[in-house]
Enzyme design. Structure first.
Site, short mmCIF file in Angstrom:
data_model
loop_
_atom_site.label_atom_id
_atom_site.label_comp_id
_atom_site.label_asym_id
_atom_site.label_seq_id
_atom_site.Cartn_x
_atom_site.Cartn_y
_atom_site.Cartn_z
N SER A 236 13.10 12.14 -9.18
CA SER A 236 14.34 11.73 -8.54
C SER A 236 15.57 12.47 -9.08
CB SER A 236 14.53 10.23 -8.75
OG SER A 236 15.87 9.84 -8.67
N ARG B 74 18.53 11.63 -8.57
CA ARG B 74 19.45 10.56 -9.00
C ARG B 74 19.20 10.20 -10.46
NH1 ARG B 74 18.20 5.50 -10.00
NH2 ARG B 74 16.15 5.73 -9.07
N ARG B 75 17.94 10.01 -10.80
CA ARG B 75 17.61 9.67 -12.19
C ARG B 75 17.94 10.83 -13.12
NH1 ARG B 75 12.03 7.00 -10.21
NH2 ARG B 75 12.72 4.84 -10.01
N ARG C 82 1.70 9.25 -12.75
CA ARG C 82 2.91 9.47 -13.54
C ARG C 82 2.74 8.97 -14.98
NH1 ARG C 82 8.04 9.38 -9.56
NH2 ARG C 82 7.00 10.19 -7.74
N LYS D 173 14.20 1.14 -0.37
CA LYS D 173 14.87 2.39 -0.77
C LYS D 173 14.28 3.60 -0.02
CE LYS D 173 12.15 3.49 -4.90
NZ LYS D 173 12.18 3.81 -6.32
N ASP D 174 13.08 3.44 0.59
CA ASP D 174 12.48 4.53 1.36
C ASP D 174 13.01 4.64 2.78
OD1 ASP D 174 10.91 5.04 -0.83
OD2 ASP D 174 9.08 4.18 0.00
N SER E 209 -1.12 3.37 -0.77
CA SER E 209 -1.00 3.41 -2.23
C SER E 209 -1.22 2.01 -2.81
CB SER E 209 0.38 3.92 -2.64
OG SER E 209 1.37 2.93 -2.41
#
Length: 319
Positions: free
Chosen positions: A127, A129-130, A157, A81-82, A13
């Site tokens: 997410s 979480r978000r 996005r 975080k991954d 990416s």
């Protein structure tokens, strides 16, 4: 005779290539050796399913780790975080460089801030979480928003907003910074509104445990404060028995008195995606001096959160 180039394994990416390129340059300067990027496609890059369904963000890491174990690359760079919280014995987390801005940000149409979103605004994020925290904030401030699950790279996005399919998307500040697109942000979300993912904004540089000389060289890039902070956050995540796709936010920050860092505060949150229930707690203590102390801080907060009902909010846990 010149030494052979070090092989740095990276996802393909744009963001992964940008952050790997930055690390490659730092390693070149450190070791005097050339570094070549080796692009590796991961299951997370090719699958079209939602992240939560395919096992969370660990799907981006497995292929890189396999390449390390098979000696196809010398070291790899991940978004911290991954990384799954369980660490394979044959690999070593050689360095956690200084963390970028850990916050989440909003990119909205017409330059809107989160508080300025219209009634019923469609906000995209992949997410849980978000979703949990955005919905909880909206609920407590009398706003009506609709969180829409999306995935894809940063361009995809942001494209949903430009095409008018969504009013806004939420992304990590650090990723946008690394590809030079912070200028598109319309609102930086305070960590009091949305706690980031454990380790957000930090990179992880991993190599094979048997490659002690490389591990020692890479360790020069380690930032001790970032390391203890993310260790505490990830320890909280592990103690809640949550995978990377669980709706857990955590942030450890250093509390300074002038120039002198006195204490570390660890905040954690877990909630239902609709935001109707959140368990949010914090703890403050001396700055951990060892990995063990940092892990203990995370575990202590997790125990308190579980006592307040966090386990029931984690959704179905994959066996």
């Amino acid at each position: 005779m010149t030494e052979r180039a070090l092989r740095l394994g990276t996802r393909r990416s744009k963001l992964a290539m940008a952050q790997s390129g930055q690390v490659a340059e730092a390693v070149r300067q450190l070791t005097g050796r050339p570094v070549e990027l080796v692009e590796i496609t991961t299951y997370g890059d090719t699958s079209r399913e939602h992240l939560a369904q395919i096992g969370g963000t660990g799907v981006f890491v497995a292929a890189l780790r396999e390449a390390l174990v098979r000696d196809e690359v010398d070291f790899a760079v991940h978004s911290l975080k991954d990384l799954p919280t369980a660490h394979p014995a044959e690999l070593v987390l050689a360095a956690v460089p200084k963390r970028e801005d850990p916050r989440d940000v909003l990119i909205a149409r017409d330059g809107l801030t989160f508080a300025g979103l219209p009634e019923g605004a469609r906000v995209g994020t992949g997410s849980p979480r978000r979703m949990a925290q955005l919905n909880a904030y909206a609920r407590s401030h009398g706003m009506a928003i609709q969180t829409v699950p999306i995935r894809g790279n940063i361009d995809t996005r942001i494209g949903y907003v430009h095409k008018g399919e969504l009013d806004a998307v939420v992304l990590a500040a650090a990723g946008l910074s690394r590809i030079g697109r912070t200028g598109e942000v319309t609102d930086f979300l305070s960590v009091d509104t949305v706690l980031p993912a454990p380790g957000q904004g930090a990179l992880a540089i991993e190599c094979a445990a048997h490659n002690a000389s490389l591990a020692a060289a890479l360790a020069e890039l380690d930032d001790p404060f970032t390391r203890v902070a993310v260790t505490a956050e990830r320890s909280l995540l592990a103690a809640l028995e949550a995978g990377c796709s669980a709706p857990v936010g955590a942030l450890a920050d250093l509390l300074a008195d002038g120039q002198i860092v006195k204490e570390m505060r660890l905040r954690g949150v877990v909630g239902t995606p609709d935001g109707s229930t959140l368990v949010q707690l914090s703890t403050t203590g001396p700055v951990p001096e060892t990995e063990t102390q940092a892990m203990a801080l995370g575990r202590e907060l997790a125990v308190e959160m579980l006592a307040k009902g966090a386990a029931g909010l984690m959704g179905e846990r994959a066996l």
